[in-house]
Structure formats: C-alpha cells, structure tokens
Design a protein around this motif. Structure first.
Motif, PDB file in Angstrom:
ATOM      1  N   ALA A  22       2.346   0.237  -4.301  1.00 36.12           N
ATOM      2  CA  ALA A  22       3.634   0.924  -4.121  1.00 36.12           C
ATOM      3  C   ALA A  22       4.680  -0.082  -3.637  1.00 36.12           C
ATOM      4  O   ALA A  22       5.388   0.156  -2.655  1.00 36.12           O
ATOM      5  CB  ALA A  22       3.485   2.074  -3.131  1.00 36.12           C
ATOM      6  N   GLU A  68       8.414   1.190  -4.223  1.00 34.93           N
ATOM      7  CA  GLU A  68       8.680   2.339  -3.363  1.00 34.93           C
ATOM      8  C   GLU A  68       8.836   1.914  -1.904  1.00 34.93           C
ATOM      9  O   GLU A  68       9.757   2.361  -1.203  1.00 34.93           O
ATOM     10  CB  GLU A  68       7.550   3.362  -3.481  1.00 34.93           C
ATOM     11  N   ASN A  69       7.945   1.047  -1.411  1.00 35.77           N
ATOM     12  CA  ASN A  69       7.981   0.642  -0.008  1.00 35.77           C
ATOM     13  C   ASN A  69       9.227  -0.178   0.319  1.00 35.77           C
ATOM     14  O   ASN A  69       9.921   0.081   1.313  1.00 35.77           O
ATOM     15  CB  ASN A  69       6.730  -0.167   0.340  1.00 35.77           C
ATOM     16  N   ARG A 112       0.819  -1.211   0.000  1.00 33.03           N
ATOM     17  CA  ARG A 112       0.000   0.000   0.000  1.00 33.03           C
ATOM     18  C   ARG A 112       0.856   1.265   0.000  1.00 33.03           C
ATOM     19  O   ARG A 112       1.987   1.265   0.471  1.00 33.03           O
ATOM     20  CB  ARG A 112      -0.919   0.025   1.227  1.00 33.03           C
ATOM     21  N   SER A 113       0.253   2.329  -0.473  1.00 34.93           N
ATOM     22  CA  SER A 113       0.880   3.641  -0.347  1.00 34.93           C
ATOM     23  C   SER A 113       0.557   4.212   1.033  1.00 34.93           C
ATOM     24  O   SER A 113      -0.340   3.729   1.733  1.00 34.93           O
ATOM     25  CB  SER A 113       0.346   4.591  -1.426  1.00 34.93           C
ATOM     26  N   ASN A 149       3.003   0.712   6.173  1.00 35.70           N
ATOM     27  CA  ASN A 149       3.412   0.080   4.916  1.00 35.70           C
ATOM     28  C   ASN A 149       4.905  -0.245   4.925  1.00 35.70           C
ATOM     29  O   ASN A 149       5.320  -1.313   4.466  1.00 35.70           O
ATOM     30  CB  ASN A 149       3.067   0.973   3.725  1.00 35.70           C
ATOM     31  N   GLU A 199      -3.716   1.824  -4.376  1.00 33.91           N
ATOM     32  CA  GLU A 199      -2.512   2.214  -5.122  1.00 33.91           C
ATOM     33  C   GLU A 199      -1.389   1.258  -4.743  1.00 33.91           C
ATOM     34  O   GLU A 199      -1.082   1.077  -3.565  1.00 33.91           O
ATOM     35  CB  GLU A 199      -2.112   3.651  -4.779  1.00 33.91           C
TER      36      GLU A 199
END
Length: 273
Positions: A49, A52-53, A31-32, A238, A47
């Motif tokens: 992610a 990114e996470n 999750r974002s 997250n 979204e």
C-alpha cells in the motif's frame, strides 16, 4: 588475505545491524493497516500500500504543515549561522587583539554544554520575550547554539587560506569588509557547503527543542509532529513509518546534491588551525 576477509565480514555484519531498523521502517511504510494490526512488522508485506500510505500522510495528517514549519525554521537558521560564523571566524582567524583566544574559547566551550541544563532558562527567556510557541523562538535558539561549532569550523578554514592573499588585499588598500567580501567569501564556499549540510541536518532533525519550545500544531516542526501521529489507543505505524521516510528525504537529498563541496570543505579547512 584472511585479515581482509575478516574485515569485510565485520563491516558487513555492522552494516546489517545498522540498516535493519531502517529496512524495517521502509517495509512498514509499504504495509496496509490490516497487515500492521496482524503483527507482521518484520516479514514481507502481505499487501503493498505504498501509494495509499504516502498519500495519506499528507491528506489524513497535518504532516504538510509540519514539513513547512521545519523549512521555515531550518532555512533561516542555517543562513543566520553561516553569516555570523563567517564574520566571527574571519575576525578570529585574521586579526590578533587582546582577548582573541578567550572569545574563541567561549565559542568552542559552548559546544560542550548539555542541552538539558539550558532547558528551563531558555524556555523562561522565550516566555519573557513573548516568543514561546513560535517558530522565531526555535530560529533564535538554533542560531545561538549552532554558531559556536560553525565559528570553530570557519575560523580554522579561513586560517588555512594563504596569507599572501590578505597581504595583497592590504597592499591594494582594501578595508577589512572589502577583504571579507572579495577575498574570503569566494574561497569559503566549500566550507559553507559542508556547514550547510551539517547544520541543515542538525536543525531539521532536532526533537528536544521542538518539544520544549513549541506546543501548537501550527508551529511544530516535523520531528515533534511525527510524535503526534501516534494514537492514544491504536497507532497507524504504516503512516508513521511513511512520514518518517518523508522526513528523512530532505537532508539526504541535500547531501547528495552538495556531496562534492561537502568533502572539499571538510578536507580543506576543518583539520588545520
């Protein structure tokens, strides 16, 4: 037929209950931050992610250092326990002397001591030895505490080996050390594999002693380090979830790499005394 269906239904329900928290953690790691702040913790992420996470775990947090600390603590501890338990198990399994069973009982009895009653004495000991808040303190404790269980395991495994092998070694004039190196060591590799997986998992996942014996971030292993990722007011769940998944990977990978030896070690030695 009806009993089989009932059995499968019960097993399926238990698996769903057991895996639901893990599934939630995995989803949360996708999750974002906006999704987490909106309270969407069980629904499908609005979204994704993932990159990114999992990248942020190593770039925005000290998780890489915690991960390295865990390796520095776990690997020497596993090697130390395997070495000591093999030596002790060999002597207890193959040599009869006064006090043999008493010593073996001490090794076994130590496994029944609750961790909590040793917290203050162990901490004070490490302070006196000037080892408090060091990886050495955790290595010493894990080697000392896990050797009892490992000795029980190795003693039973070595006792199950054929007596003819040891008689032949004695007939050839082999010393006890030569018997250990040339007869026992080649045969206990399945037991080592099984023990290595168990010990790696126990030590890697330890949280209690990681908190008791460490304070500094440059010493803490991943289990204690994960708790530091929680903020005072807001927690990036997250990132914490992504870190949790990363922490769980090494024991799982080790198990699958050594699964064959793990099963062989459990079935060959641990059930015969």
């Amino acid at each position: 037929m009806r009993a089989a269906r009932l059995y499968m239904t019960v097993v399926g329900a238990i698996l769903i209950i057991w895996l639901a928290p893990l599934f939630a953690v995995i989803l949360t790691s996708f999750r974002s931050m906006a999704d987490v702040m909106s309270g969407n913790l069980w629904g499908w992420p609005t979204e994704i992610a993932v990159v990114e996470n999992y990248t942020a775990v190593f770039t925005q947090t000290p998780m890489a250092g915690y991960f390295l600390n865990s390796l520095v603590i776990t690997i020497p501890s596993v090697i130390g326990v395997l070495s000591l338990s093999t030596l002790a198990g060999f002597v207890l399994a193959r040599y009869r002397f006064p006090g043999n069973m008493v010593i073996f009982a001490l090794f076994v009895g130590g496994n029944f001591l609750p961790h909590q009653i040793m917290m203050i004495p162990v901490r004070d000991l490490m302070v006196r030895l000037n080892l408090y808040d060091t990886t050495t303190a955790l290595i010493i404790f894990h080697v000392a505490f896990q050797t009892g269980f490992a000795t029980l395991f190795m003693r039973n495994f070595i006792a199950a080996l054929p007596d003819e092998l040891f008689q032949a070694a004695r007939a050839e004039g082999a010393t006890p050390f030569q018997t250990l190196i040339h007869v026992v060591v080649p045969l206990v590799r399945p037991a080592w594999a099984a023990l290595a997986i168990l010990l790696f998992t126990f030590i890697w996942n330890d949280y209690f002693w990681a908190v008791v014996l460490t304070v500094s971030d440059n010493v803490k292993p991943v289990t204690a380090g994960l708790a530091n990722l929680r903020g005072e007011w807001v927690s990036a769940w997250n990132l914490i979830s992504a870190g949790t998944i990363i922490v769980a990977v090494p024991p799982v990978v080790m198990f699958f790499l050594m699964q064959k030896h793990f099963i062989a070690g459990l079935t060959m030695g641990a059930v015969k005394g």
